[in-house]
Design a protein around this motif. Structure first.
Motif, PDB file in Angstrom:
ATOM      1  N   ARG A  74     -11.253  -1.278  -3.031  1.00  0.00           N
ATOM      2  CA  ARG A  74     -10.742   0.127  -3.596  1.00  0.00           C
ATOM      3  C   ARG A  74     -10.965   0.989  -3.192  1.00  0.00           C
ATOM      4  NH1 ARG A  74     -14.305  -1.096  -7.571  1.00  0.00           N
ATOM      5  NH2 ARG A  74     -12.320  -2.426  -9.363  1.00  0.00           N
ATOM      6  N   PHE A  75     -10.216   2.259  -3.735  1.00  0.00           N
ATOM      7  CA  PHE A  75      -9.846   3.010  -2.862  1.00  0.00           C
ATOM      8  C   PHE A  75     -11.251   3.782  -2.554  1.00  0.00           C
ATOM      9  CE2 PHE A  75     -10.029   7.911  -2.365  1.00  0.00           C
ATOM     10  CZ  PHE A  75      -8.771   7.926  -1.457  1.00  0.00           C
ATOM     11  N   GLY A  76     -11.769   4.321  -1.640  1.00  0.00           N
ATOM     12  CA  GLY A  76     -13.090   4.386  -1.252  1.00  0.00           C
ATOM     13  C   GLY A  76     -14.643   4.038  -0.800  1.00  0.00           C
ATOM     14  N   SER A  77     -14.240   2.423  -1.337  1.00  0.00           N
ATOM     15  CA  SER A  77     -14.420   1.395  -0.278  1.00  0.00           C
ATOM     16  C   SER A  77     -15.221   1.393   0.947  1.00  0.00           C
ATOM     17  CB  SER A  77     -14.264   0.007  -0.636  1.00  0.00           C
ATOM     18  OG  SER A  77     -14.869  -0.058  -1.736  1.00  0.00           O
ATOM     19  N   VAL A 116      -2.280  -1.736   0.398  1.00  0.00           N
ATOM     20  CA  VAL A 116      -2.760  -2.521  -0.614  1.00  0.00           C
ATOM     21  C   VAL A 116      -1.554  -2.987  -1.127  1.00  0.00           C
ATOM     22  CG1 VAL A 116      -4.610  -3.055  -2.016  1.00  0.00           C
ATOM     23  CG2 VAL A 116      -5.120  -2.614   0.328  1.00  0.00           C
ATOM     24  N   ARG A 117      -1.232  -1.327  -1.607  1.00  0.00           N
ATOM     25  CA  ARG A 117       0.259  -0.922  -3.117  1.00  0.00           C
ATOM     26  C   ARG A 117       1.436  -2.423  -2.254  1.00  0.00           C
ATOM     27  NH1 ARG A 117      -1.579   4.443  -5.658  1.00  0.00           N
ATOM     28  NH2 ARG A 117      -2.942   3.624  -6.738  1.00  0.00           N
ATOM     29  N   GLU A 118       1.687  -2.125  -1.494  1.00  0.00           N
ATOM     30  CA  GLU A 118       2.916  -2.035  -0.480  1.00  0.00           C
ATOM     31  C   GLU A 118       2.882  -3.657  -0.383  1.00  0.00           C
ATOM     32  OE1 GLU A 118       5.222  -2.166   4.126  1.00  0.00           O
ATOM     33  OE2 GLU A 118       4.634   0.135   2.637  1.00  0.00           O
ATOM     34  N   MET A 119       1.527  -4.661  -0.079  1.00  0.00           N
ATOM     35  CA  MET A 119       1.738  -6.218   0.379  1.00  0.00           C
ATOM     36  C   MET A 119       1.587  -6.395  -1.477  1.00  0.00           C
ATOM     37  SD  MET A 119      -1.379  -7.862  -0.278  1.00  0.00           S
ATOM     38  CE  MET A 119      -1.224  -9.523  -0.641  1.00  0.00           C
ATOM     39  N   GLY A 169      -3.808  -1.762  -6.028  1.00  0.00           N
ATOM     40  CA  GLY A 169      -4.385  -0.990  -5.313  1.00  0.00           C
ATOM     41  C   GLY A 169      -6.259  -1.361  -4.847  1.00  0.00           C
ATOM     42  N   VAL A 170      -5.674  -2.459  -6.042  1.00  0.00           N
ATOM     43  CA  VAL A 170      -7.469  -2.791  -6.136  1.00  0.00           C
ATOM     44  C   VAL A 170      -7.503  -4.241  -4.863  1.00  0.00           C
ATOM     45  CG1 VAL A 170      -9.155  -3.840  -7.291  1.00  0.00           C
ATOM     46  CG2 VAL A 170      -8.159  -1.718  -7.707  1.00  0.00           C
ATOM     47  N   VAL A 171      -8.128  -4.537  -4.307  1.00  0.00           N
ATOM     48  CA  VAL A 171      -7.964  -5.962  -3.768  1.00  0.00           C
ATOM     49  C   VAL A 171      -9.305  -6.812  -4.108  1.00  0.00           C
ATOM     50  CG1 VAL A 171      -8.696  -7.661  -1.441  1.00  0.00           C
ATOM     51  CG2 VAL A 171      -7.050  -4.776  -1.609  1.00  0.00           C
ATOM     52  N   GLY A 172      -8.931  -7.413  -4.964  1.00  0.00           N
ATOM     53  CA  GLY A 172      -9.962  -8.462  -5.980  1.00  0.00           C
ATOM     54  C   GLY A 172      -9.270 -10.010  -5.683  1.00  0.00           C
TER      55      GLY A 172
END
Length: 179
Positions: free
Chosen positions: A105-108, A142-145, A155-158
């Motif tokens: 996520r943002f900041g990672s 990420v959000r666009e994808m 926006g979180v990649v899980g």
């Protein structure tokens, strides 16, 4: 075309899991639900439903009974129809589920973010050089994808985002091989 390829890959993985390939896998094996499903007392749609499990629930497959799989969920053992379950990578190595990758996520920061950025660049969602920091541009990509794949654009990649990233990459590989 892309949706057909994705559907075909998913169908092949599920068929392999619920039929011949599942018979040769070592049990117990980890899997998760593709959709909400009834955990039943026996291997039949007429069998009593013990509970309803939600999409994404982690299960352990302990036995194969025709098209049904006997699974363990916590202290409960029951049956779920095989096509409702998706194998984790150790069961079907070609199907990446993201279960062994960190949530980003943002900041990672770090190599996992750099790998994500490389994938987003390959797919045309991100431009520039990967730097290993999940900042504004990576968040936007990420959000666009996610939106393009009908996922929740949080926006979180899980797990689900990793699955779609892997499927999209596989589609590109197959399209390149076709010509």
């Amino acid at each position: 075309m892309k949706r057909m390829v994705t559907f075909a890959l998913s169908l092949l993985a599920l068929l392999a899991f619920a039929t011949g390939a599942a018979a040769s896998m070592s049990l117990p094996a980890q899997a998760h639900l593709k959709t909400n499903a009834h955990l039943r007392r026996g291997p039949s749609a007429d069998s009593e439903s013990m509970m309803i499990l939600m999409q994404g629930t982690e299960l352990t497959v302990v036995e194969i009974a025709g098209g049904w799989l006997r699974v363990r969920y916590g202290s409960n053992d029951g049956y779920i129809f095989g096509n409702l379950i998706v194998p984790d990578p150790e069961v079907a190595p070609g199907l990446m589920t993201g279960g062994d990758r960190p949530v980003l996520r943002f900041g990672s920061k770090g190599d996992a973010v750099k790998d994500l950025q490389v994938r987003l660049i390959e797919l045309g969602f991100l431009f520039g050089e990967p730097d290993g920091y999940f900042g504004d541009e990576t968040l936007r990509a990420v959000r666009e994808m996610q939106a393009a794949c009908s996922l929740s654009a949080d926006g979180v990649v899980g797990r689900q985002t990793y699955i779609r990233l892997d499927q999209m990459r596989q589609e590109i590989v197959e399209e390149t091989a076709e010509g």
